[in-house]
Design a protein around this motif. Sequence first.
Motif, short mmCIF file in Angstrom:
data_model
loop_
_atom_site.label_atom_id
_atom_site.label_comp_id
_atom_site.label_asym_id
_atom_site.label_seq_id
_atom_site.Cartn_x
_atom_site.Cartn_y
_atom_site.Cartn_z
N PHE A 156 0.88 -1.25 -0.09
CA PHE A 156 0.04 -0.01 -0.09
C PHE A 156 0.79 1.29 0.06
O PHE A 156 1.66 1.33 0.66
N GLU A 157 0.33 2.18 -0.79
CA GLU A 157 1.11 3.38 -0.59
C GLU A 157 -0.20 4.52 -0.29
O GLU A 157 -0.97 4.67 -1.02
N ILE A 158 0.01 5.03 0.85
CA ILE A 158 -1.22 5.64 1.69
C ILE A 158 -0.85 7.24 1.47
O ILE A 158 -0.03 7.68 2.09
N GLY A 159 -1.91 7.74 0.87
CA GLY A 159 -1.81 9.27 0.43
C GLY A 159 -2.05 9.71 2.13
O GLY A 159 -2.89 9.39 2.86
N SER A 160 -0.91 10.84 2.21
CA SER A 160 -1.14 11.82 3.55
C SER A 160 -2.43 12.38 3.85
O SER A 160 -2.80 12.70 5.08
N LYS A 161 -3.07 12.68 2.89
CA LYS A 161 -4.37 13.43 3.02
C LYS A 161 -5.75 12.41 2.72
O LYS A 161 -6.70 12.67 2.62
N THR A 162 -5.38 10.97 3.31
CA THR A 162 -6.66 10.01 3.23
C THR A 162 -6.79 9.65 4.63
O THR A 162 -5.99 9.62 5.43
N MET A 163 -7.83 8.93 5.17
CA MET A 163 -8.33 8.45 6.32
C MET A 163 -9.21 7.45 6.07
O MET A 163 -10.19 7.56 5.56
N ILE A 164 -8.65 6.27 6.55
CA ILE A 164 -9.32 5.15 6.53
C ILE A 164 -10.42 4.98 7.77
O ILE A 164 -10.16 5.07 8.96
N GLU A 165 -11.75 4.77 7.43
CA GLU A 165 -12.65 4.74 8.54
C GLU A 165 -12.81 3.30 8.89
O GLU A 165 -13.66 2.54 8.05
N PHE A 166 -12.37 2.87 9.95
CA PHE A 166 -12.45 1.62 10.33
C PHE A 166 -13.60 1.60 11.31
O PHE A 166 -13.80 2.46 12.17
N LYS A 167 -14.70 0.41 11.15
CA LYS A 167 -15.58 0.39 11.72
C LYS A 167 -15.74 -1.06 12.39
O LYS A 167 -15.64 -1.47 13.58
N ASN A 168 -15.76 -2.13 11.25
CA ASN A 168 -15.84 -3.45 11.76
C ASN A 168 -14.26 -4.15 12.07
O ASN A 168 -14.12 -5.21 12.44
N PHE A 169 -13.57 -3.45 11.48
CA PHE A 169 -12.05 -3.84 11.48
C PHE A 169 -11.04 -3.21 12.26
O PHE A 169 -11.37 -2.16 12.72
N GLN A 170 -9.79 -3.75 12.69
CA GLN A 170 -9.08 -2.91 13.61
C GLN A 170 -7.97 -2.38 13.07
O GLN A 170 -7.30 -1.27 13.40
N SER A 171 -7.57 -2.95 11.74
CA SER A 171 -6.33 -2.25 10.96
C SER A 171 -6.61 -2.72 9.44
O SER A 171 -7.37 -3.54 8.90
N LEU A 172 -5.72 -2.13 8.68
CA LEU A 172 -5.58 -2.48 7.25
C LEU A 172 -5.47 -3.99 7.22
O LEU A 172 -5.90 -4.51 6.06
#
Lengths: 280, 174
Positions: free
Chosen positions: A76-92
């Motif tokens: 994964f290359e994660i953009g610094s202006k992104t935010m992953i919304e975790f609901k059911n999961f703890q992590s990527l």
Amino acid sequence: MRKIGEDFIMDKIYNAIEKASFSLEPEVKKLIQDAKIKEENPYGKKTLEVIIENIKIAERKRIPLCQDTGMVVLFFEIGSKTMIEFKNFQSLQDVVDCAVKEAYQKLYLRKSVVSVPDRKNTLDNAPAVVWCESIPGDKIKFSLLIKGFGSENTTQLKMFLPGTEQNEIIEFIVECVKKAGPNPCPPVFIGIGMGGTAEKAVYLSKKALLEVGIKKFSEIAEFEQKIIKKVNETGIGPGGLGGRFTCLDAKVKTFPTHIAGFPVAVSISCWAHRMYQGTI
Amino acid sequence: MKKIKTPLDESTIKKLEAGDFVEITGIIYGARDAAHKEFLRMIEKGEKFPFDLKGQIIYYVGPTPVPPGAIIGSCGPTTSSRMDKFTPPLLQAGLKGMIGKGIRSEKVKEAIVKYGAIYFVTYGGCGAYLSQFVKECEIIAFSELGPEAVYKIRVENFPAIVGIDSKGRDIYSY
């Protein structure tokens, strides 16, 4: 900040696994097809013909290209202006593992992952190997490799000295391919990582495999062409049964290293180079 | 192209030379790493084998799961060298052939010559293609090993190449 839902990522990963398990990227297919036309050795040519037939059957009848449906690797290359919304999961990692479990069950892929050291099958092909890097921007880029272990077992790392000449590096790569012989299912793709630390070099060699088929015009491209030429002079050929095409492409990725060292890693992928790249 | 039937007999094996293209018809047994470990244990303990080894061929394969309506999943060969240490005792016990991919050890080559056996190679990574030659398939032992179980596979005209013949000639010796 761009918000990205976990379900959205999961779907993307699931679809990537599905696509890569049953079909090859056009660049990979083209390299195989070109080799078939040019190969003169009867065993090598026959092997390439069977490979092409295999690709057609896999696509048409939806049978996995290879029975070794691999271990899943995700970069994964994660953009610094992104935010992953975790609901059911703890992590990527959890999101990816859930996609892997679902894909391997629903698509009838072989579950080949075992625990270590007791080697009990996890029965769902999870966990995947997940790597994350931070990049600028508001997108998440991901690259999937489905890595069979016939080729993975041939990976090599060597800590060269700073004064090492280019031809010594090429010699090392050729030796890796020779030692691997028929085991990684040639014609292979070669990823080379040069520089960094030991683990960075191996990491780069894997990422280099993602650049297969891409045309580059640089000093490194000349080096890559030399590697291809030297590897193909071994005559190992398709299936290891002899011929002109032992490797179809070689890609090099570099990173600055320490004054005292020069790590070089070689990763090999079989002809069934199952990769997929996407943006979220 | 030479057509051969299983179980293998001496005259068939003797006629085959490294590099020959063959088509195999009959029953072959699918088994890989974990099953081989069990085989060796059974031989050492003198336990009854899941099938009669005499004249048989073992195919180094761990297929993908079978979708509804299919006979077998993707079923290409795995790397044979991992089975090297288990092969001589199996040949001594009556096994006559193996199908896989890649180089075998000197010890395996010697055992092939000693027991008049043969090693075939088939197309690595071509599990979708090779599944088309499978007409029947069932698990006969170690089902708990999943893809590493022992499979009884009926094949028709299954394509392979003689990798090491009964005289010890090796297709990979370049």
